[in-house]
Design an enzyme around this catalytic site. Structure first.
Site, PDB file in Angstrom:
ATOM      1  N   CYS A   7     -56.762  -8.205  -1.936  1.00  0.00           N
ATOM      2  CA  CYS A   7     -55.482  -8.268  -1.220  1.00  0.00           C
ATOM      3  C   CYS A   7     -54.636  -7.106  -1.726  1.00  0.00           C
ATOM      4  O   CYS A   7     -55.143  -6.212  -2.387  1.00  0.00           O
ATOM      5  CB  CYS A   7     -54.802  -9.623  -1.375  1.00  0.00           C
ATOM      6  SG  CYS A   7     -54.294 -10.037  -3.036  1.00  0.00           S
ATOM      7  N   CYS A  83     -55.664  -9.944   3.532  1.00  0.00           N
ATOM      8  CA  CYS A  83     -54.466  -9.562   4.282  1.00  0.00           C
ATOM      9  C   CYS A  83     -54.754  -8.309   5.091  1.00  0.00           C
ATOM     10  O   CYS A  83     -55.704  -7.580   4.802  1.00  0.00           O
ATOM     11  CB  CYS A  83     -53.285  -9.346   3.338  1.00  0.00           C
ATOM     12  SG  CYS A  83     -53.493  -7.994   2.166  1.00  0.00           S
ATOM     13  N   CYS A  90     -58.659  -0.708   2.117  1.00  0.00           N
ATOM     14  CA  CYS A  90     -59.913  -0.756   1.348  1.00  0.00           C
ATOM     15  C   CYS A  90     -60.862   0.333   1.820  1.00  0.00           C
ATOM     16  O   CYS A  90     -61.092   0.486   3.019  1.00  0.00           O
ATOM     17  CB  CYS A  90     -60.587  -2.110   1.498  1.00  0.00           C
ATOM     18  SG  CYS A  90     -59.812  -3.375   0.526  1.00  0.00           S
TER      19      CYS A  90
END
Length: 141
Positions: A7, A83, A90
């Site tokens: 997250c 999220c 990422c």
């Protein structure tokens, strides 16, 4: 098997997911190394996350906020973003199973302490349901 919960802050959702996954995979006899990290770690684990996990019989009081560089990100078999920010931030890793769960951030919930605690419980329960489904998929798959 290596699983990572990602997250933004690594202070609540991913920490709760790490604790729940360790417990639930272990209960099923599935060997898994479980990690959590944040794209922009806050540097702390939210006290209400620790509290609601303790209510569920899981101690995350020794967990700490980590960045993607602090875990074996490129070696993960399953990457789960929690999220939309983490989903965007990422780095892509080819050949991995990736899930995007998009859960609300309990750390940003506004209200009194009782309402905040209830919201943390709600998110904890949602994470637990999703991890139970993941355990089933891994067992069958």
């Amino acid at each position: 098997m290596k699983i990572g919960f990602i997250c933004t802050g690594n202070s609540a959702r991913s920490q709760m997911a790490e604790g729940l996954a360790r417990k639930l995979f272990s209960e099923e006899g599935i060997e898994a190394q479980v990690y959590s990290a944040g794209s922009k770690p806050t540097g702390f684990v939210h006290p209400l996350a620790v509290q609601v996990m303790k209510e569920a019989g899981i101690d995350i009081s020794t967990y700490y906020s980590k960045s993607l560089e602090d875990i074996p990100y490129s070696q993960l078999d399953i990457i789960i973003t929690l999220c939309s920010e983490a989903e965007k931030e990422c780095p892509p890793v080819t050949g991995k199973t990736v899930y995007h769960w998009r859960l609300e951030d309990p750390a940003s919930f506004e209200g009194n302490v009782k309402q905040q605690r209830e919201f943390f419980r709600k998110i904890r329960n949602q994470i637990e349901e999703k991890i139970r489904e993941l355990v089933k998929q891994v067992k069958c798959g």
